[in-house]
Design a protein around this motif. Structure first.
Motif, PDB file in Angstrom:
ATOM      1  N   SER A 125       0.820  -1.210   0.000  1.00 39.13           N
ATOM      2  CA  SER A 125       0.000   0.000   0.000  1.00 39.13           C
ATOM      3  C   SER A 125       0.853   1.259   0.000  1.00 39.13           C
ATOM      4  O   SER A 125       0.447   2.304  -0.498  1.00 39.13           O
ATOM      5  CB  SER A 125      -0.936   0.026   1.206  1.00 39.13           C
ATOM      6  N   ASN A 126       2.038   1.191   0.589  1.00 42.12           N
ATOM      7  CA  ASN A 126       3.023   2.257   0.438  1.00 42.12           C
ATOM      8  C   ASN A 126       4.399   1.732   0.805  1.00 42.12           C
ATOM      9  O   ASN A 126       4.541   0.719   1.504  1.00 42.12           O
ATOM     10  CB  ASN A 126       2.654   3.524   1.219  1.00 42.12           C
ATOM     11  N   ILE A 127       5.412   2.440   0.337  1.00 41.32           N
ATOM     12  CA  ILE A 127       6.805   2.043   0.516  1.00 41.32           C
ATOM     13  C   ILE A 127       7.616   3.283   0.892  1.00 41.32           C
ATOM     14  O   ILE A 127       7.380   4.368   0.359  1.00 41.32           O
ATOM     15  CB  ILE A 127       7.373   1.421  -0.780  1.00 41.32           C
ATOM     16  N   LEU A 128       8.560   3.123   1.800  1.00 40.22           N
ATOM     17  CA  LEU A 128       9.533   4.169   2.104  1.00 40.22           C
ATOM     18  C   LEU A 128      10.900   3.700   1.641  1.00 40.22           C
ATOM     19  O   LEU A 128      11.301   2.553   1.925  1.00 40.22           O
ATOM     20  CB  LEU A 128       9.568   4.480   3.597  1.00 40.22           C
ATOM     21  N   MET A 129      11.613   4.575   0.921  1.00 37.29           N
ATOM     22  CA  MET A 129      12.934   4.219   0.411  1.00 37.29           C
ATOM     23  C   MET A 129      13.960   5.240   0.874  1.00 37.29           C
ATOM     24  O   MET A 129      13.681   6.436   0.897  1.00 37.29           O
ATOM     25  CB  MET A 129      12.929   4.174  -1.125  1.00 37.29           C
ATOM     26  N   TRP A 130      15.138   4.743   1.228  1.00 42.23           N
ATOM     27  CA  TRP A 130      16.284   5.597   1.533  1.00 42.23           C
ATOM     28  C   TRP A 130      17.330   5.369   0.449  1.00 42.23           C
ATOM     29  O   TRP A 130      17.873   4.263   0.326  1.00 42.23           O
ATOM     30  CB  TRP A 130      16.856   5.257   2.900  1.00 42.23           C
ATOM     31  N   ILE A 131      17.614   6.402  -0.334  1.00 42.20           N
ATOM     32  CA  ILE A 131      18.525   6.303  -1.478  1.00 42.20           C
ATOM     33  C   ILE A 131      19.664   7.296  -1.288  1.00 42.20           C
ATOM     34  O   ILE A 131      19.426   8.480  -1.042  1.00 42.20           O
ATOM     35  CB  ILE A 131      17.778   6.590  -2.792  1.00 42.20           C
ATOM     36  N   SER A 132      20.902   6.825  -1.415  1.00 42.37           N
ATOM     37  CA  SER A 132      22.049   7.686  -1.167  1.00 42.37           C
ATOM     38  C   SER A 132      22.112   8.810  -2.201  1.00 42.37           C
ATOM     39  O   SER A 132      21.822   8.608  -3.377  1.00 42.37           O
ATOM     40  CB  SER A 132      23.348   6.878  -1.190  1.00 42.37           C
ATOM     41  N   LYS A 133      22.502   9.999  -1.720  1.00 42.47           N
ATOM     42  CA  LYS A 133      22.534  11.177  -2.589  1.00 42.47           C
ATOM     43  C   LYS A 133      23.708  11.158  -3.561  1.00 42.47           C
ATOM     44  O   LYS A 133      23.617  11.719  -4.653  1.00 42.47           O
ATOM     45  CB  LYS A 133      22.603  12.449  -1.736  1.00 42.47           C
ATOM     46  N   ASP A 134      24.795  10.512  -3.176  1.00 42.94           N
ATOM     47  CA  ASP A 134      25.977  10.570  -4.033  1.00 42.94           C
ATOM     48  C   ASP A 134      25.942   9.546  -5.163  1.00 42.94           C
ATOM     49  O   ASP A 134      26.256   9.864  -6.310  1.00 42.94           O
ATOM     50  CB  ASP A 134      27.256  10.383  -3.193  1.00 42.94           C
ATOM     51  N   ASP A 135      25.501   8.300  -4.856  1.00 47.63           N
ATOM     52  CA  ASP A 135      25.584   7.231  -5.864  1.00 47.63           C
ATOM     53  C   ASP A 135      24.251   6.546  -6.150  1.00 47.63           C
ATOM     54  O   ASP A 135      24.218   5.523  -6.820  1.00 47.63           O
ATOM     55  CB  ASP A 135      26.600   6.173  -5.418  1.00 47.63           C
TER      56      ASP A 135
END
Length: 265
Positions: free
Chosen positions: A180-190
């Protein structure tokens, strides 16, 4: 003799104006690049493309960990963009030759020990893949993180010393999704996916996926260890380890057929 005003503009003012214009163009380009990087859909797309190319072939091992036992599965995975994928189980012996095929929104499973091809309905996408903590959709990817969800930048965070974008994904109407929903943490550099949280329709946290062991494979910096941890079963987890990946294998769309799936060994 007096120098005409036009000549003064040509010899002195115009070069200065040109420098100002070029500086303005540079700053505008810099702003546009920064704005594009801040666009949450673009961030998710870049992270998704880390493990994809026009074509790819990867060797993986999956370890299913339980309080009293552990099981390891080895596999080869071929992909063509986002529309085609093939998974071949290469071990253990009892599962060897089992294969999965995705063509667009259609998915098949070949089970050699019973000599049968099963077309998988959408209702099976939320079920466990090969007894692991990954769902069929996680591995076969009927749903797309990029096209089937809306994306919203909801904050910043730091994971394993890397500054990350925190992005919320909510499904688009009628999208073939499990969560129903997802939280993602994505690195800013790569643009590395370092943490993903999966929520059900009651907004309960079901699974957490953590990416680690970042290193270069196939010429790309990748989190080569993906650990899926169910939140309601203590001592349970599944670890997916990338052993190698090639982003330029010699395959085409003709490879992704039911007939080819049955011939794989």
């Amino acid at each position: 003799m007096k120098i005409p005003i036009l000549n003064k503009l040509t010899s002195q003012t115009v070069p200065r104006i040109s420098i100002l214009i070029l500086s303005g163009i540079y700053l505008l380009a810099l702003f546009c690049t920064s704005a594009a990087a801040q666009n949450p859909t673009e961030i998710v797309r870049r992270a998704d493309e880390k493990f994809r190319g026009d074509e790819s072939k990867a060797e993986l091992t999956m370890s299913i960990v339980r309080p009293s036992w552990e099981r390891t599965i080895s596999m080869t995975v071929w992909t063509e963009e986002t529309e085609y994928s093939m998974i071949l189980i290469t071990g253990p012996a009892r599962d060897e030759g089992t294969a999965f095929l995705k063509r667009g929104n259609e998915i098949w499973n070949w089970v050699p020990r019973i000599g049968r091809v099963v077309k998988m309905p959408p209702s099976m996408m939320s079920q466990s893949w090969m007894g692991s903590d990954f769902t069929n959709d996680d591995l076969i990817k009927e749903a797309s993180m990029v096209t089937d969800y809306n994306h919203k930048l909801v904050g910043d965070s730091t994971i394993a010393g890397r500054d990350c974008y925190k992005i919320k994904l909510t499904p688009k109407p009628d999208a073939p999704v499990v969560w129903s929903n997802i939280l993602m943490w994505i690195s800013k550099d790569d643009y590395l996916e370092l943490r993903v949280e999966f929520y059900n329709e009651y907004d309960e946290l079901v699974n957490v996926m953590e990416g680690s062991n970042v290193k270069t494979l196939g010429g790309r910096l990748l989190p080569t260890r993906l650990e899926m941890i169910p939140q309601d079963e203590e001592g349970h987890k599944t670890v997916l380890q990338y052993e190698g990946i090639d982003f330029s294998p010699d395959i085409s769309q003709r490879f992704f057929t039911v007939q080819q799936m049955k011939r794989l060994q």
